[in-house]
Write a protein that holds these residues in place. Structure first.
Motif, PDB file in Angstrom:
ATOM      1  N   ALA A 193       0.836  -1.200   0.000  1.00 10.94           N
ATOM      2  CA  ALA A 193       0.000   0.000   0.000  1.00 10.94           C
ATOM      3  C   ALA A 193       0.867   1.245   0.000  1.00 10.94           C
ATOM      4  O   ALA A 193       0.580   2.234  -0.696  1.00 10.94           O
ATOM      5  CB  ALA A 193      -0.921  -0.020   1.225  1.00 10.94           C
ATOM      6  N   TYR A 194       1.925   1.202   0.767  1.00 13.18           N
ATOM      7  CA  TYR A 194       2.817   2.358   0.805  1.00 13.18           C
ATOM      8  C   TYR A 194       3.507   2.553  -0.537  1.00 13.18           C
ATOM      9  O   TYR A 194       3.719   3.683  -0.978  1.00 13.18           O
ATOM     10  CB  TYR A 194       3.853   2.158   1.911  1.00 13.18           C
ATOM     11  CG  TYR A 194       4.850   3.291   1.995  1.00 13.18           C
ATOM     12  CD1 TYR A 194       6.129   3.157   1.489  1.00 13.18           C
ATOM     13  CD2 TYR A 194       4.491   4.500   2.576  1.00 13.18           C
ATOM     14  CE1 TYR A 194       7.031   4.197   1.561  1.00 13.18           C
ATOM     15  CE2 TYR A 194       5.381   5.540   2.639  1.00 13.18           C
ATOM     16  CZ  TYR A 194       6.655   5.387   2.136  1.00 13.18           C
ATOM     17  OH  TYR A 194       7.545   6.424   2.191  1.00 13.18           O
ATOM     18  N   ALA A 195       3.866   1.463  -1.177  1.00 12.54           N
ATOM     19  CA  ALA A 195       4.548   1.587  -2.460  1.00 12.54           C
ATOM     20  C   ALA A 195       3.651   2.236  -3.494  1.00 12.54           C
ATOM     21  O   ALA A 195       4.104   3.054  -4.299  1.00 12.54           O
ATOM     22  CB  ALA A 195       4.999   0.207  -2.930  1.00 12.54           C
ATOM     23  N   LYS A 196       2.354   1.879  -3.448  1.00 10.52           N
ATOM     24  CA  LYS A 196       1.453   2.486  -4.432  1.00 10.52           C
ATOM     25  C   LYS A 196       1.205   3.947  -4.100  1.00 10.52           C
ATOM     26  O   LYS A 196       0.992   4.764  -4.982  1.00 10.52           O
ATOM     27  CB  LYS A 196       0.126   1.722  -4.436  1.00 10.52           C
ATOM     28  CG  LYS A 196       0.247   0.327  -4.994  1.00 10.52           C
ATOM     29  CD  LYS A 196      -1.108  -0.233  -5.397  1.00 10.52           C
ATOM     30  CE  LYS A 196      -0.964  -1.683  -5.793  1.00 10.52           C
ATOM     31  NZ  LYS A 196      -0.987  -2.598  -4.633  1.00 10.52           N
ATOM     32  N   ALA A 207       5.722  -3.830  -7.161  1.00  9.21           N
ATOM     33  CA  ALA A 207       5.216  -2.476  -6.957  1.00  9.21           C
ATOM     34  C   ALA A 207       6.358  -1.509  -6.740  1.00  9.21           C
ATOM     35  O   ALA A 207       6.297  -0.366  -7.175  1.00  9.21           O
ATOM     36  CB  ALA A 207       4.271  -2.454  -5.750  1.00  9.21           C
ATOM     37  N   GLY A 208       7.401  -1.949  -6.077  1.00 14.41           N
ATOM     38  CA  GLY A 208       8.501  -1.040  -5.762  1.00 14.41           C
ATOM     39  C   GLY A 208       9.471  -0.949  -6.921  1.00 14.41           C
ATOM     40  O   GLY A 208      10.449  -1.678  -6.977  1.00 14.41           O
ATOM     41  N   LEU A 248      12.644   0.770   0.292  1.00 18.02           N
ATOM     42  CA  LEU A 248      11.236   1.137   0.476  1.00 18.02           C
ATOM     43  C   LEU A 248      10.822   0.962   1.927  1.00 18.02           C
ATOM     44  O   LEU A 248      10.114   1.803   2.498  1.00 18.02           O
ATOM     45  CB  LEU A 248      10.370   0.270  -0.432  1.00 18.02           C
ATOM     46  CG  LEU A 248       8.913   0.702  -0.580  1.00 18.02           C
ATOM     47  CD1 LEU A 248       8.873   2.023  -1.310  1.00 18.02           C
ATOM     48  CD2 LEU A 248       8.134  -0.346  -1.351  1.00 18.02           C
ATOM     49  N   ALA A 249      11.258  -0.143   2.550  1.00  8.93           N
ATOM     50  CA  ALA A 249      10.917  -0.369   3.959  1.00  8.93           C
ATOM     51  C   ALA A 249      11.508   0.729   4.834  1.00  8.93           C
ATOM     52  O   ALA A 249      10.855   1.224   5.771  1.00  8.93           O
ATOM     53  CB  ALA A 249      11.432  -1.736   4.393  1.00  8.93           C
ATOM     54  N   ALA A 250      12.751   1.131   4.550  1.00 13.04           N
ATOM     55  CA  ALA A 250      13.382   2.190   5.348  1.00 13.04           C
ATOM     56  C   ALA A 250      12.633   3.507   5.167  1.00 13.04           C
ATOM     57  O   ALA A 250      12.421   4.258   6.124  1.00 13.04           O
ATOM     58  CB  ALA A 250      14.849   2.344   4.938  1.00 13.04           C
ATOM     59  N   GLN A 251      12.218   3.794   3.932  1.00 10.59           N
ATOM     60  CA  GLN A 251      11.456   5.015   3.672  1.00 10.59           C
ATOM     61  C   GLN A 251      10.161   5.014   4.466  1.00 10.59           C
ATOM     62  O   GLN A 251       9.776   6.026   5.060  1.00 10.59           O
ATOM     63  CB  GLN A 251      11.107   5.112   2.193  1.00 10.59           C
ATOM     64  CG  GLN A 251      12.157   5.711   1.336  1.00 10.59           C
ATOM     65  CD  GLN A 251      11.749   5.571  -0.107  1.00 10.59           C
ATOM     66  OE1 GLN A 251      12.514   5.101  -0.913  1.00 10.59           O
ATOM     67  NE2 GLN A 251      10.543   5.941  -0.421  1.00 10.59           N
TER      68      GLN A 251
END
Lengths: 283, 131
Positions: free
Chosen positions: A109-112, B35-36, B70-73
């Motif tokens: 969800a965060y990636a989107k 997605a990333g 992405l996880a760190a962000q």
């Protein structure tokens, strides 16, 4: 883990704010990446809605981000090695994130969601390239033991020396003129020397010094010199014998084959040898 | 892992995921991978890869690096959102005029960040002055 990160952050930023020494290239690597993380943190804060931030808070968040990434790497590596593997896989990272208290389900969800701000990459500085007009010649290619990302060899003219010689003059006329003038100078100098040091006779009664003549010493047996071969003639005979035996044509002997009769007879033996040496030197 | 989080739900979910190994964590992760993409990540791959290498983590797949960045962000942005909530709470709690709805300019200060971080179990103590 979390407490260690906070204390490390506090200590790190404390020391950093106090010191402002010059940076060497090794530090620049760390600083460049740290600056990138700072930019990322700033953009994330802007996305969250903040207009500005305290420097201390940005530093704290940057330090936390760096520690978080390092901790994920360390922990994922440990999990992977725990199962007797060397290459970390996706499940290692997921387990690491779970262990660190990160909710993995919210990640897609965060990636989107995060499609708002894109940070442009910093500009790439090109290496200074010498313009085409200044390069002279081809650079030497790298020998196989040098990796290709090393700088190239410099222009060949900077380290290769090619000595040039001026071609000696081989024009026959110029050479003959040179030989003749040199011979005349030598003769004049020698006769003057003999006149100045030895006995002289003068043709004029009152004027002795202008035209000195070398005094002639009559021999006791005048015909002896005519009968015995001079040293010059003996040398000639030796050399003609040796040149007939060798197959090579000796250019040194050519001037000797010019009839020796046109040398002036009044010269003494020592002078003859000196003239002979000069004559050899010209060829 | 001493993470005294105020949210019990986020803590229960990882606990259940850890207790049920295998399929539960693996379901969500492949969804995150496509997605990333590189364009959405703020942290460049090189920077993340550098810090991972320093920790001993050699990445075989670049998508793994993007997942970690992405996880760190998300980690940092969650903290930032929590700090923003704290900042808004402090602004409206004093009873300022609703029409202005607090000045649009929010400044992240250490006073907002410290309680936000303490909920994650991170205790920061910054000295206000140098002795």
């Amino acid at each position: 883990m979390a407490d260690a990160a906070a204390t490390a952050g506090a200590a790190g930023s404390g020391t950093r704010s106090g010191s402002k020494q010059s940076t060497n290239p090794a530090d620049n690597y760390h600083l460049a990446r740290r600056r990138t993380l700072q930019v990322v943190v700033s953009s994330l804060l802007t996305e969250a809605g903040f207009e500005s931030a305290e420097k201390a808070s940005v530093e704290t968040l940057t330090e936390m981000l760096q520690s978080y990434i390092s901790e994920i790497g360390r922990s994922a590596k440990s999990y992977c090695e725990h199962t007797a593997r060397t290459q970390p896989t996706l499940s290692d990272i997921v387990v690491t994130l779970v262990e660190m208290g990160f909710n993995v389900d919210t990640l897609p969800a965060y990636a989107k969601r995060s499609q708002r701000m894109v940070i442009t990459a910093p500009p790439v500085t090109n290496q200074p390239v010498t313009p085409k007009a200044l390069t002279a010649g081809q650079n030497r290619p790298h020998p196989p033991h040098i990796p290709s990302h090393f700088p190239e060899f410099p222009d060949p003219h900077t380290y290769i020396k090619t000595p040039t010689y001026r071609e000696p003059v081989s024009d026959y006329q110029v050479l003959r003129e040179k030989a003749a003038s040199q011979r005349r100078d030598v003769e004049r100098a020698l006769t003057r020397f003999m006149a100045k040091t030895g006995e002289t006779q003068s043709l004029f009664k009152d004027d002795v010094s202008t035209f000195p003549l070398i005094a002639a010493r009559p021999f006791t047996i005048p015909y002896l010199t005519a009968l015995l071969p001079s040293e010059l003639e003996m040398q000639q005979m030796e050399e003609t014998d040796s040149s007939e035996q060798d197959e090579q044509t000796d250019t040194e002997n050519l001037p000797l084959h010019i009839s020796p009769g046109w040398r002036p007879v009044a010269l003494r033996k020592a002078e003859e040898l000196v003239i002979l040496r000069f004559w050899f030197g010209l060829c | 892992m001493s993470c005294s989080g105020s949210g019990a739900d986020p803590e229960a979910a990882p606990a259940s995921a850890a207790s049920a190994p295998g399929p539960a964590p693996a379901v969500s992760a492949p969804a995150a991978l496509p997605a990333g993409t590189a364009a959405e990540n703020k942290i460049p791959d090189a920077v993340t890869g550098y810090y991972l290498n320093r920790a001993g983590f050699e990445a075989s797949d670049p998508r793994i690096i993007r997942l970690i960045s992405l996880a760190a962000q998300k980690f940092i942005s969650d903290i930032a959102n929590d700090a923003l909530q704290h900042c808004k709470m402090k602004g409206t709690a004093s009873g300022s005029s609703r029409s202005k709805s607090k000045d649009r300019k929010y400044t992240l200060t250490m006073e907002d960040l410290t309680p936000a971080l303490s909920e994650y179990g991170i205790n920061v103590k910054k000295p206000h002055y140098f002795t």
